[in-house]
Enzyme design. Structure first.
Site, PDB file in Angstrom:
ATOM      1  N   ASN A  75       0.825  -1.210   0.000  1.00 47.45           N
ATOM      2  CA  ASN A  75       0.000   0.000   0.000  1.00 47.45           C
ATOM      3  C   ASN A  75       0.851   1.246   0.000  1.00 47.45           C
ATOM      4  O   ASN A  75       1.996   1.248   0.460  1.00 47.45           O
ATOM      5  CB  ASN A  75      -0.938   0.006   1.214  1.00 47.45           C
ATOM      6  CG  ASN A  75      -0.265   0.539   2.450  1.00 47.45           C
ATOM      7  OD1 ASN A  75      -0.257   1.743   2.695  1.00 47.45           O
ATOM      8  ND2 ASN A  75       0.345  -0.348   3.227  1.00 47.45           N
ATOM      9  N   CYS A 137       6.342   3.124   8.910  1.00 38.84           N
ATOM     10  CA  CYS A 137       5.818   3.234   7.550  1.00 38.84           C
ATOM     11  C   CYS A 137       6.933   3.579   6.573  1.00 38.84           C
ATOM     12  O   CYS A 137       7.595   4.600   6.711  1.00 38.84           O
ATOM     13  CB  CYS A 137       4.716   4.288   7.488  1.00 38.84           C
ATOM     14  SG  CYS A 137       3.125   3.559   7.860  1.00 38.84           S
ATOM     15  N   THR A 203       5.509  -2.614   7.428  1.00 35.32           N
ATOM     16  CA  THR A 203       5.559  -3.160   6.060  1.00 35.32           C
ATOM     17  C   THR A 203       6.949  -3.044   5.444  1.00 35.32           C
ATOM     18  O   THR A 203       7.780  -2.272   5.905  1.00 35.32           O
ATOM     19  CB  THR A 203       4.532  -2.447   5.174  1.00 35.32           C
ATOM     20  OG1 THR A 203       4.808  -1.047   5.235  1.00 35.32           O
ATOM     21  CG2 THR A 203       3.125  -2.725   5.645  1.00 35.32           C
ATOM     22  N   CYS A 345       1.068 -42.778  -3.078  1.00 29.86           N
ATOM     23  CA  CYS A 345       1.724 -42.124  -4.222  1.00 29.86           C
ATOM     24  C   CYS A 345       0.807 -42.128  -5.446  1.00 29.86           C
ATOM     25  O   CYS A 345       0.229 -43.152  -5.801  1.00 29.86           O
ATOM     26  CB  CYS A 345       3.030 -42.844  -4.549  1.00 29.86           C
ATOM     27  SG  CYS A 345       3.870 -42.149  -5.987  1.00 29.86           S
ATOM     28  N   CYS A 348       3.059 -38.702  -9.713  1.00 28.76           N
ATOM     29  CA  CYS A 348       3.178 -37.458 -10.478  1.00 28.76           C
ATOM     30  C   CYS A 348       4.638 -37.204 -10.850  1.00 28.76           C
ATOM     31  O   CYS A 348       4.922 -36.409 -11.734  1.00 28.76           O
ATOM     32  CB  CYS A 348       2.623 -36.272  -9.690  1.00 28.76           C
ATOM     33  SG  CYS A 348       3.582 -35.877  -8.222  1.00 28.76           S
ATOM     34  N   CYS A 351       8.615 -35.440  -7.085  1.00 28.29           N
ATOM     35  CA  CYS A 351       9.738 -35.677  -6.172  1.00 28.29           C
ATOM     36  C   CYS A 351      10.965 -36.098  -6.968  1.00 28.29           C
ATOM     37  O   CYS A 351      12.075 -35.642  -6.716  1.00 28.29           O
ATOM     38  CB  CYS A 351       9.371 -36.730  -5.123  1.00 28.29           C
ATOM     39  SG  CYS A 351       8.885 -38.334  -5.809  1.00 28.29           S
ATOM     40  N   CYS A 380      20.291 -40.077  -0.386  1.00 28.11           N
ATOM     41  CA  CYS A 380      19.387 -39.112   0.256  1.00 28.11           C
ATOM     42  C   CYS A 380      20.104 -38.409   1.405  1.00 28.11           C
ATOM     43  O   CYS A 380      20.651 -39.050   2.290  1.00 28.11           O
ATOM     44  CB  CYS A 380      18.133 -39.819   0.779  1.00 28.11           C
ATOM     45  SG  CYS A 380      16.989 -38.702   1.608  1.00 28.11           S
ATOM     46  N   CYS A 383      17.154 -33.679   2.827  1.00 28.01           N
ATOM     47  CA  CYS A 383      16.954 -32.229   2.673  1.00 28.01           C
ATOM     48  C   CYS A 383      15.486 -31.822   2.757  1.00 28.01           C
ATOM     49  O   CYS A 383      15.186 -30.657   2.933  1.00 28.01           O
ATOM     50  CB  CYS A 383      17.562 -31.752   1.364  1.00 28.01           C
ATOM     51  SG  CYS A 383      16.614 -32.173  -0.111  1.00 28.01           S
ATOM     52  N   CYS A 390       5.805 -32.730  -2.954  1.00 26.24           N
ATOM     53  CA  CYS A 390       4.768 -33.767  -3.078  1.00 26.24           C
ATOM     54  C   CYS A 390       3.381 -33.174  -2.840  1.00 26.24           C
ATOM     55  O   CYS A 390       3.147 -32.539  -1.808  1.00 26.24           O
ATOM     56  CB  CYS A 390       5.022 -34.883  -2.074  1.00 26.24           C
ATOM     57  SG  CYS A 390       3.764 -36.184  -2.159  1.00 26.24           S
TER      58      CYS A 390
END
Lengths: 424, 449
Positions: A75, A137, A203, A345, A348, A351, A380, A383, A390
């Site tokens: 704003n 401000c 802000t 699962c 998709c 991952c 792995c 992380c 996912c």
């Protein structure tokens, strides 16, 4: 039902949900509607000296994300544009009509002791519960030497806070700007000046987007745009960090905080309180959905506290502060690996591609049986990226590897060059 | 049809026709498209892409819609499927891309890929301009027989590759089944011709309509005059109702009536019967049944000799017909058509069941349905007699259709075939488009040798 009452530097409210100093608290009409809806308190929109300021139109720019409106709002509106006496009269009447609710008045006048003394005297006559010094401000008023122009100079913060304490018996809250390198500096200055509390964040300097037809930053005012102050859900992580920084700072110890920044739900509020905040202040969510959102805030926080068997907010306020540490205090020996629930699962592949393209090549895709995705434990590093990308709740979880190693911080870690040298 | 009292035009009020033949699945609004696009997970190795016969990169085009790059989305679709607009309207997405959408596993509600495709392609047709350019001219000339989806898909691709194309079609208008066969409510507003104009706009494609292969033009002649030939004539005659009385007046091929309906500019003038029985279980059976109801027929029954799962019309199509008041009778087969004064009066159906070999066989139980009209919708057969080649040979056939290899080449070098006149996959518009694409690539390779 849990006891949600709040007592913040002597300012009492039936719940910790306050409306921040902003358009929703500009006049009696709005504030009364807020109280009727159940809000515990308000910080009246910043008063200044007469003649009142003038505003431009338009005043807001917004960021929408994935079809969700107002992920962030910017704003360029200034402080109240109504005469001082009109505001003061309304404040007095509202406080009289709603004695159980918190009513704090936000103030911004030029950096002279007389100016502050004068306005504090007049506010005191309204019997408001306290004042909030608007040193935050970042737009417009800062160009006139007020708002963030004060909040970015620790010496000014300390000086004005001291004046305020000298000229009023009311509790003094200093509202901090996040547009600084280290939030601890202005917080410590406020404390040194005798402020009763700080509130943050105000802000953040922002350009929400550029109008590619007009070729100007939004909101566009007749072909031009100025930077605005950014708020809303997008700024919550920044605000939480700053609140946490002050809460755990030894120099600021005991300095009450009112957390502000992106609070939309009871859960957001609970997170601020867990990091040491007193009453939380809300604006954008109310401007987006109306005052009725407070119903779920009250109800949700209360239900959660009942489940956790917390009788009062003080029972858990700041409970997350001891666990907010520096990186150097983390356990180097803690190990987790991703686990994919094959029943949940939906294949998709997000991952897999996230890990494959951008991380550790630790999720394989089987060519057969519809392409099953499997974590390669040896690769792995725990992380969490896969878990975050996912789209299925609880499909990817992180499992602790029981390696039997003790809690060891970097300073004591054998991989630390200092320790390697010592071992030679 | 006839002058019988049971068969008459103007059964409904004008407004009812309008309502009944309105776009069955209208385009999404921009807001709805953005909301729907945001449901796409942008899967890696997305199953929807594999399920699309033309291999459109579906997550990519949906992502482009979500950033308001609608033109880019449309090009993403059209570069793989120049009939992306038609396919968005007629593809049985519920058994293709949408069936395998990962959202089905997650919430049993797929991303509405077909409707998003329509949103993007509609944008292209109305305000996107022409995104395709003719390739560097090669001086090669290709004849294509059949101006349906297979022929035009091939023609368009060949044009982008720089070859000149002449497309012959027996009908007076190009478009094939998009113009003459698809149910009216799936493709209203003369969409087939608009899409045709968009496809031809690339240039290099000459259209010769009213040219029937084997009558006005011969395959041998095309071989002589052109550097390659692509045959995409579709299927020909409808299968007859081969039972006693099957030749009675009032037993009609469904495809002919659908064609009349598609060419009609005023549905009020189309005569429709009071009681109709449709024999068959495919999309044509559904289309004729549902459209008959839309025209005001009182009683429409589909008779099919097996169960709902065996119908080649999808569950979605079956439900659509039922919602429109069509009764579907499974496990019945025509036994005899009963006439009265030379006209159809009823059909005698025999109940069926599966024998131990999985064949539907009659049980010896019969029932009779009154019928003023019986539509035969049991598929069409290939008309092979026009396929004589230059050397007095004939193209090799397999299972009643032209035999082709995986490059769409027939048994004769330089002659390719695709679409419904070959058996490359399911008889779907989208499969025909893919056939045309593959054939174009093969022809291009052949011509550049």
């Amino acid at each position: 039902m849990a006891d949600l009452r709040s007592n913040f530097v002597g300012i009492k409210s039936p719940n910790p949900f306050w409306l921040a100093s902003a358009p929703p608290t500009d006049k009696a009409y709005n504030v009364v509607r807020a109280y009727e809806a159940g809000w515990g308190g308000v910080v009246w929109k910043t008063l200044g000296e007469d003649p009142p300021i003038a505003n431009v139109s338009s005043r807001y720019g917004a960021v929408s994300y994935n079809n969700q409106q107002i992920a962030g709002l910017s704003n360029i509106e200034l402080i109240t544009d109504r005469p001082l006496q009109v505001n003061l009269d309304e404040i007095k009447q509202v406080k009289r009509d709603w004695p159980d609710r918190a009513l704090v008045v936000s103030l911004m006048v030029p950096c002279e002791e007389d100016n502050w003394a004068r306005i504090l005297k007049r506010v005191e006559e309204t019997e408001a519960d306290g004042v909030e010094l608007n040193f935050g401000c970042p737009h417009g008023m800062s160009e006139r030497g007020m708002g963030a122009a004060v909040g970015q100079v620790p010496e000014y913060i300390e000086m004005v806070a001291r004046w305020a304490k000298k000229h009023t018996r009311m509790p003094v809250v200093v509202k901090l700007t996040p547009n600084v390198t280290n939030i601890l500096t202005p917080a410590r200055a406020a404390k040194a000046g005798g402020a009763d509390a700080v509130s943050l964040i105000n802000t953040i300097n922002s350009i929400t987007q550029v109008d590619l037809d007009i070729m100007a930053p939004e909101p566009v005012v007749n072909g031009k745009g100025a930077h605005g102050g950014y708020c809303g859900p997008a700024v919550k992580p920044i605000a939480l960090c700053m609140v946490g920084d002050i809460s755990r700072d030894a120099e600021c110890a005991g300095l009450p905080i009112s957390g502000i920044g992106g609070v939309e739900t009871w859960r957001d509020a609970a997170e601020f309180i867990a990091l040491g905040s007193g009453p939380v202040q809300i604006c954008t969510a109310a401007m987006h959905h109306g005052f009725r959102i407070v119903e779920d805030m009250i109800d949700g926080l209360s239900n959660w506290m009942d489940q956790k068997e917390y009788a009062t907010i003080n029972a858990w306020r700041g409970a997350a502060v001891p666990n907010y540490v520096n990186w150097g205090d983390l356990d180097m020996n803690y190990e987790i690996v991703a686990r994919i629930d094959q029943d949940l699962c939906i294949k998709c592949g997000l991952c897999h591609i996230a890990c494959e393209d951008t991380s550790h090549q630790a999720i394989s895709r089987a060519q057969e049986n519809g392409g099953q995705y499997e974590v390669i434990d040896e690769e792995c590093v725990g992380c969490n990226l896969c878990m975050h990308v996912c789209p299925v709740v609880d499909c990817i979880t992180m499992e602790q590897v029981q390696n039997g190693k003790p809690y060891t911080v970097w300073a004591d870690d054998p991989r630390n060059p200092d320790n390697m040298k010592a071992a030679e | 049809m006839t002058d019988r009292a049971e068969i008459k035009a103007g059964r409904l009020a004008p407004a009812e026709y309008e309502r009944n033949f309105v776009d069955v699945k209208p385009s999404l609004t921009p807001t709805a498209a953005l909301v729907e696009a945001s449901r796409c997970h942008f899967c890696y190795d997305a199953p929807c892409v594999a399920a699309c016969p033309t291999g459109i990169d579906i997550p990519q085009f949906i992502a482009k819609i979500s950033t308001n790059n609608v033109r880019g989305a449309a090009i993403e679709i059209l570069k793989e499927n120049i009939f992306g607009g038609a396919c968005a309207r007629v593809c049985p997405t519920e058994v293709l891309c949408e069936e395998v959408c990962v959202r089905m596993d997650q919430e049993a509600q797929p991303v509405q890929i077909g409707r998003l495709q329509r949103y993007a392609t509609d944008f292209m047709m109305t305000e996107g301009g022409q995104p395709f350019k003719r390739g560097e001219p090669t001086k090669s000339k290709v004849a294509i027989v059949g101006a349906g989806p297979a022929g035009l898909s091939c023609a368009h691709r060949l044009s982008t590759l720089g070859h000149d194309v002449v497309v012959f079609d027996a009908r007076s208008k190009a478009g094939g089944l998009n113009e003459y066969g698809i149910a009216a409510y799936k493709m209203p507003d003369n969409f087939a011709q608009k899409e045709l104009a968009f496809i031809l706009d690339i240039g290099g494609i000459e259209l010769r309509t009213g040219q029937t292969l084997g009558r006005d033009v011969s395959l041998a002649e095309l071989q002589e005059k052109y550097d390659a030939v692509f045959i995409a004539v579709g299927l020909g005659a409808a299968r007859n109702l081969a039972v006693e009385g099957g030749d009675l007046k009032g037993v009609l091929p469904a495809v002919d009536y659908i064609s009349d309906l598609r060419q009609s500019t005023n549905y009020q003038t189309l005569p429709v019967a009071d009681k109709i029985v449709v024999v068959g279980g495919g999309n044509t059976a559904i289309d004729i049944a549902a459209q008959s109801k839309c025209l005001g027929a009182e009683h429409v029954t589909i008779a099919y000799r097996r169960g709902p799962d065996e119908m080649s019309a999808t569950q979605h199509e079956q439900q659509f017909a039922q919602t429109n008041g069509v009764v579907i009778r499974h496990w019945v087969t025509p036994h005899e058509v009963i006439g009265k004064d030379g006209n159809v009066a009823a059909i005698e159906l025999e109940r069926t069941q599966l024998d131990e070999n999985g064949n539907a066989v009659g049980t010896g139980e019969y029932e009779r349905l009154d019928a003023d009209i019986i539509f035969a919708a049991m598929g069409q057969v290939m008309m092979a007699d026009a396929l004589a080649t230059r050397d007095d040979g004939i193209l090799a056939m397999i299972e009643g259709r032209i035999s082709v290899d995986e490059t769409m080449q027939t048994s004769v070098a330089g002659i390719y075939a695709g679409g419904d006149c070959v058996k490359s996959g399911q008889d779907l518009t989208v499969q025909s488009v893919q056939d045309g694409k593959i054939a174009a690539a093969s022809i291009d390779k052949f011509l550049r040798q």
